[in-house]
Design an enzyme around this catalytic site. Sequence first.
Site, mmCIF file in Angstrom:
data_model
loop_
_atom_site.group_PDB
_atom_site.id
_atom_site.type_symbol
_atom_site.label_atom_id
_atom_site.label_comp_id
_atom_site.label_asym_id
_atom_site.label_seq_id
_atom_site.Cartn_x
_atom_site.Cartn_y
_atom_site.Cartn_z
ATOM 1 N N LYS A 79 0.840 -1.194 0.000
ATOM 2 C CA LYS A 79 0.000 0.000 0.000
ATOM 3 C C LYS A 79 0.877 1.247 0.000
ATOM 4 O O LYS A 79 1.936 1.276 0.664
ATOM 5 C CB LYS A 79 -0.913 -0.030 1.220
ATOM 6 C CG LYS A 79 -1.987 1.046 1.287
ATOM 7 C CD LYS A 79 -2.887 0.798 2.499
ATOM 8 C CE LYS A 79 -3.953 1.844 2.676
ATOM 9 N NZ LYS A 79 -4.820 1.578 3.854
ATOM 10 N N SER A 154 -9.777 1.819 3.188
ATOM 11 C CA SER A 154 -8.953 2.653 2.337
ATOM 12 C C SER A 154 -7.987 1.876 1.448
ATOM 13 O O SER A 154 -7.422 2.416 0.508
ATOM 14 C CB SER A 154 -8.145 3.625 3.204
ATOM 15 O OG SER A 154 -7.222 2.913 4.034
ATOM 16 N N SER A 178 -9.852 -0.881 7.188
ATOM 17 C CA SER A 178 -9.331 -0.585 5.853
ATOM 18 C C SER A 178 -8.651 -1.752 5.152
ATOM 19 O O SER A 178 -8.322 -1.652 3.975
ATOM 20 C CB SER A 178 -8.348 0.589 5.928
ATOM 21 O OG SER A 178 -9.032 1.791 6.155
#
Length: 490
Positions: A79, A154, A178
């Site tokens: 990420k 997210s 997330s």
Amino acid sequence: MPSLSSLTAAELAAQIASGQISSRQATQACLDAIDKLNPHLNAYNSVFHDRSLKQADTADAARKNGKTGLLNGVPIAIKDNMCSSFGRTTCSSKILQNFHAPYNATVVEKLEAAGAVILGKTNLDEFAMGSSTENSAFGPAKNPWNTSCVPGGSSGGAASACAARLGFGGLGSDTGGSIRQPASLCGIVGLKPTYGLVSRYGLVAFASSLDQIGPMTRSVEDAALFLQVIAGHDPHDSTSWPAPVPDYLTTLKSPIKPGLRIGLPKEFFDVEGSEPEVKAAVLKALDWYKSQDATLVDISLPYTQYGIAAYYIIAPAEASSNLARFDGIHYGHRTPKPQDLIDLYAASRGEGFGPEVKRRIMLGTYALSSEYDDRYYLMALKVRSLIKQDFDNAFQLCDLIAGPTSPTVAFPFGSKSDNLLAMYLCDVFTVTCNIAGIPAISLPCGLSSSNLPIGLQLLGPTFSEPLLLQTAHHYESAHNWVTRKPSVCA
């Protein structure tokens, strides 16, 4: 021989180790798939073509010399809020769009030490603030099951990339769901470890007492494999737990725990806005556990009804402090022609941060102000203690807790953008896990009538990852969800 795209990370690692497939072959196949599909999915913010191929060649050479790690040669993604000395670390924000970190996050060091090939960095809601990846400064990632729908957030880019076979899994971060919520919406496995099990050193902080890094993979075995690599004490992280790492891969395949008790909180099944298909799929999965001699126990988590309210005070309060460093002076975006020092600060932050980040900074600053801290922030901390107590009491009656990961399946872009409460309620089943610091895993358990994935969430006491992974693995092994592919897939 099965196609590369049908292999899990564990299966690929075994084939690379045996010499059946080279890391270069696997890495090149992933890069080709990214080149073809990422323009449509926007799952990656950056791709390291040359570097990843060099890493693959190094992995192949290591195999020939008998020096391999658990993930040797396996192409994965991280990420884009985890620091790396290579490439940019942007957090999907304009304020960091050209930021190059001077060091690697501990998880990046551990992945590379295990021989993993890092393909690139995945898209996210700006600074990990969101549930749909619509808040990314670089445009939203898309759900490969239906590209008109969100992938969740997210860590939506990581979920989209994994589901579409643009890599063999990766790492996400989970502050209020997330990892698990996008895993549910994209039909993959997402594990949020116990707070402190995985080092946060090098993770760009959102809310430091809630943030945790974890795996996002195609299978539960892959999640165990990734966790085996990244877990463990780190002296760089003062909240890192100083205890030996269990052998997750060995315990994974041991028989399901005799007399397993699974708690069913009424607060997870009777929530306004939950879709009937989600509830039905989760209850069907729990019926399977019952058929395996598990006992389903009705429990209550009364204070979890205040979880969203407490989370949206605690998390923005910590964010307002953590994001103060992005001021146009130390690093990040700086406005080109400030009139004075105050204008430099204000304009740099105003130009660099997106609407959701600004909203949460202002909410957090307000909650921490001297006039309101007792009324909001300190009250939220008291509620946090009560929520943790709820879970402690529940685990006296059961071994694990189960329920839906998300109240809905993936929703169309823009459908919740103007309704912040509806968007925040996407995390109604996930935020309390972070508040309490306990681990949880989301795994696929069904498809809706519109062919969108549904996720089952299992939660356990602190450091119960071996039991969580084992229990999830047995369900996965008896069903075929791991083999289902989305419509947009390599």
